[in-house]
Design an enzyme around this catalytic site. Structure first.
Site, PDB file in Angstrom:
ATOM      1  N   GLU A   1      55.106  56.181  90.627  1.00 49.04           N
ATOM      2  CA  GLU A   1      54.028  56.996  91.212  1.00 49.04           C
ATOM      3  C   GLU A   1      54.496  58.394  91.588  1.00 49.04           C
ATOM      4  O   GLU A   1      53.708  59.321  91.641  1.00 49.04           O
ATOM      5  CB  GLU A   1      53.434  56.308  92.448  1.00 49.04           C
ATOM      6  CG  GLU A   1      52.315  55.348  92.106  1.00 49.04           C
ATOM      7  CD  GLU A   1      51.494  54.892  93.316  1.00 49.04           C
ATOM      8  OE1 GLU A   1      51.809  55.279  94.465  1.00 49.04           O
ATOM      9  OE2 GLU A   1      50.546  54.129  93.114  1.00 49.04           O
TER      10      GLU A   1
ATOM     11  N   HIS B   1      69.934  36.354  81.443  1.00 48.42           N
ATOM     12  CA  HIS B   1      69.529  35.318  80.485  1.00 48.42           C
ATOM     13  C   HIS B   1      68.159  35.640  79.889  1.00 48.42           C
ATOM     14  O   HIS B   1      67.536  34.773  79.276  1.00 48.42           O
ATOM     15  CB  HIS B   1      69.503  33.957  81.186  1.00 48.42           C
ATOM     16  CG  HIS B   1      70.841  33.583  81.749  1.00 48.42           C
ATOM     17  ND1 HIS B   1      71.723  32.740  81.108  1.00 48.42           N
ATOM     18  CD2 HIS B   1      71.482  34.001  82.887  1.00 48.42           C
ATOM     19  CE1 HIS B   1      72.830  32.621  81.835  1.00 48.42           C
ATOM     20  NE2 HIS B   1      72.709  33.382  82.912  1.00 48.42           N
TER      21      HIS B   1
ATOM     22  N   LYS C   1      39.831  54.368  88.999  1.00 49.91           N
ATOM     23  CA  LYS C   1      39.005  54.050  90.180  1.00 49.91           C
ATOM     24  C   LYS C   1      37.581  54.566  89.988  1.00 49.91           C
ATOM     25  O   LYS C   1      36.616  53.925  90.387  1.00 49.91           O
ATOM     26  CB  LYS C   1      39.606  54.667  91.448  1.00 49.91           C
ATOM     27  CG  LYS C   1      40.839  53.926  91.932  1.00 49.91           C
ATOM     28  CD  LYS C   1      41.329  54.469  93.257  1.00 49.91           C
ATOM     29  CE  LYS C   1      42.649  53.842  93.644  1.00 49.91           C
ATOM     30  NZ  LYS C   1      43.327  54.554  94.720  1.00 49.91           N
TER      31      LYS C   1
HETATM   32  O1  PA5 Z   1      51.202  54.621  97.365  1.00 52.38           O
HETATM   33  C1  PA5 Z   1      50.001  54.654  97.347  1.00 52.38           C
HETATM   34  O2  PA5 Z   1      49.377  55.613  97.767  1.00 52.38           O
HETATM   35  C2  PA5 Z   1      49.205  53.482  96.873  1.00 52.38           C
HETATM   36  O3  PA5 Z   1      49.996  52.485  96.327  1.00 52.38           O
HETATM   37  C3  PA5 Z   1      48.453  52.908  98.044  1.00 52.38           C
HETATM   38  O4  PA5 Z   1      49.360  52.522  99.033  1.00 52.38           O
HETATM   39  C4  PA5 Z   1      47.614  51.725  97.612  1.00 52.38           C
HETATM   40  O5  PA5 Z   1      46.705  52.093  96.637  1.00 52.38           O
HETATM   41  C5  PA5 Z   1      46.870  51.142  98.802  1.00 52.38           C
HETATM   42  O6  PA5 Z   1      46.075  52.104  99.374  1.00 52.38           O
HETATM   43  P1  PA5 Z   1      45.535  51.959 100.825  1.00 52.38           P
HETATM   44  O7  PA5 Z   1      46.693  51.923 101.742  1.00 52.38           O
HETATM   45  O8  PA5 Z   1      44.651  53.143 101.039  1.00 52.38           O
HETATM   46  O9  PA5 Z   1      44.764  50.667 100.862  1.00 52.38           O
END
Ligand code: PA5
Length: 479
Positions: free
Chosen positions: A324, A351, A465
């Site tokens: 990310e 393995h 999304k």
């Molecule tokens: O790192 C991130 O921003 C995402 O992985 C969020 O943590 C994830 O989508 C969960 O989002 P939220 O904390 O708003 O539920």
């Protein structure tokens, strides 16, 4: 030999990637000006919270505050009051709660899961109350929308409640920065309704963006309306860095994990990661070597391979941190950067995956994590010494076999110029985990600077999304 050893014994060994056959010292000289800029950017974010070019989801400049997290000080995200409140919640869980269910996904799940797996371990929920030191069982949910698993969780809680009888109490911890993420919120509602229907006592704790007014999250509104305690997902700390905030620490608190030792480990690492010398700064060393391996040698896949089951979720946490943070369009519009992270566990995946690491495409770096001292000695008994193949390892400690397997794997890969690095943590304890996780936070920061990407946003996750909402809307009323 290129090794950085910190006072704790935490070691980064880059010998099998920084050498004349792989990434040579000479080839790094060319990057020194960029490294100097990255170190300046690190100094800047430390002192001002500013990373040039970083914008929030709504396109406005946003602070980057992960560097302050190890420092428990008034006025900081982790103030003494915050730590005390978390510890009080831990004491309450110990005294009054039988089972905790934590709902969260992505950054609101992965960090806490690392702390749980490393500290509490796979068999925590099967242990007696005494063996858990009085702390509750812990379950995770909301990191998927798998109906099978959620039903299994409900059945498990119901069985425990029935076994204990009156007095069984559950704590539902709902973690969501945005406060409306479908996976944690849907599972929370399903589990809450099931507990209500079965007459199982529970309480709810919310962890969300603390803003009120226009920016108030739905979870915050619910928590205020229902009177649930609220902990914070602070501004300026993305989910993948949030293990060092209430988001991750709350899981530590309810299992008796030493939060302060964890932050002390992060602090020790933070201090090591300030140097501009790649032979002193472990994060800078990791960043430059992996960046050059990817850009110049096409080694753009990273296999994160801790040796030890309890560290598998560390590799999963790292996957999110790398993917990310760095997999995105470059700031200058000149194409994309990114390295593909892969989870592997030693010796298990020797393995399964090692064949490909050893003979597949020359496109990867293997990052080993080694535990120097497992704190437990289990010798293989001399049970069948009449069989040579079993006698070959009888009398040896399991931890020694594991670490020797790592050594053999690293040597085999190096023999064919397959790049690899080994990070050694002294033990699987709070301090070492703090050091380990904070090093990778800084490594990702530095690599983002080198690659010219904004390591602190994730615009790419918005695309699906926007499609998912309307698709789900079509199913409404048609269950
Ligand atoms: O790192 C991130 O921003 C995402 O992985 C969020 O943590 C994830 O989508 C969960 O989002 P939220 O904390 O708003 O539920």
């Amino acid at each position: 030999m290129t090794k950085i050893v910190l006072p704790s014994g935490f070691t980064v060994d880059a010998t099998n990637i920084l050498n004349d056959k792989a990434v040579s010292s000479e080839s790094l000289l060319h990057y020194f000006p960029k490294l100097a800029d990255a170190v300046k950017a690190a100094e800047k974010v430390r002192h001002t919270g500013v990373v040039d070019g970083h914008l929030s989801k709504d396109g406005t400049p946003e602070a980057v505050l992960f560097p302050e997290l190890p420092y428990v000080e008034d006025g900081h995200i982790n103030s003494p009051a915050v730590l005390e409140r978390l510890e009080a919640l831990g004491a309450h869980a110990k005294a009054d709660i039988d089972a905790v269910v934590s709902f969260g996904i992505g950054g609101s799940f992965l960090g806490g899961k690392v702390l749980f797996d490393a500290y509490a371990g796979e068999f925590w929920n099967q242990k007696s109350d005494e063996a858990r030191g009085g702390y509750p069982q812990v379950y995770f949910s909301g990191n998927n929308v798998d109906p099978h698993r959620t039903q299994g969780l409900i059945d498990t809680l119901a069985a425990s409640a029935q076994a204990k009888g009156d007095g069984f109490k559950v704590m539902l911890i709902v973690i969501s920065k945005s406060g409306s993420t479908i996976e944690p919120m849907s599972n929370f509602m399903v589990v809450k309704e099931a507990l209500e229907n079965k007459g199982i006592a529970f309480e709810v704790v919310a962890v969300t963006d603390p803003h009120e007014g226009e920016k108030e999250t739905l979870l915050h509104k619910l928590a205020s309306r229902e009177g649930w305690p609220i902990f914070s997902v602070p501004d300026g700390v993305g989910g993948r860095f949030s293990v060092f905030t209430e988001v991750g620490l709350i899981i530590g608190a309810v299992i008796g994990f030493d939060l302060r030792a964890f932050l002390d480990g992060a602090k020790a690492m933070d201090q090591a990661c300030q140097s501009g010398d790649i032979l002193e700064n472990p994060a800078l060393l990791c960043a430059i070597l992996k960046y050059v391996a990817a850009e110049e040698k096409g080694r753009y896949i990273e296999i994160m391979m801790p040796y030890g089951d309890s560290l598998k979720s560390f590799a999963e946490w790292y996957v999110q941190l790398l993917a990310e943070s760095l997999g995105k369009h470059r700031d200058d519009g000149n194409g994309s950067y990114g390295r593909t992270p892969v989870v592997a566990v030693g010796t298990t995946d020797m393995h399964a995956q090692t064949q490909e690491h050893q003979e597949g495409r020359l496109n990867k770096v293997v990052s080993f994590v080694r535990v120097a001292d497992w704190g437990v000695k289990l010798l293989v008994p001399h049970m069948y010494d009449d069989f040579d193949k079993l006698a070959a390892f009888s009398g040896l400690d399991l931890g020694l076999i594991q670490n020797t397997a790592l050594e053999a794997n690293a040597e085999a890969l190096t023999g064919d110029n397959r790049y690899n690095m080994t990070v050694t943590i002294p033990k699987v304890d709070e301090f070492s985990l703090g050091e380990l996780m904070f090093m990778y936070c800084w490594a990702i920061f530095y690599e983002g600077q080198l690659a010219g990407v904004d390591a602190f946003n994730q615009p790419g996750v918005e695309v699906y999304k926007k499609l998912l909402g309307p698709k789900l809307a079509k199913h409404k009323g048609g269950n």
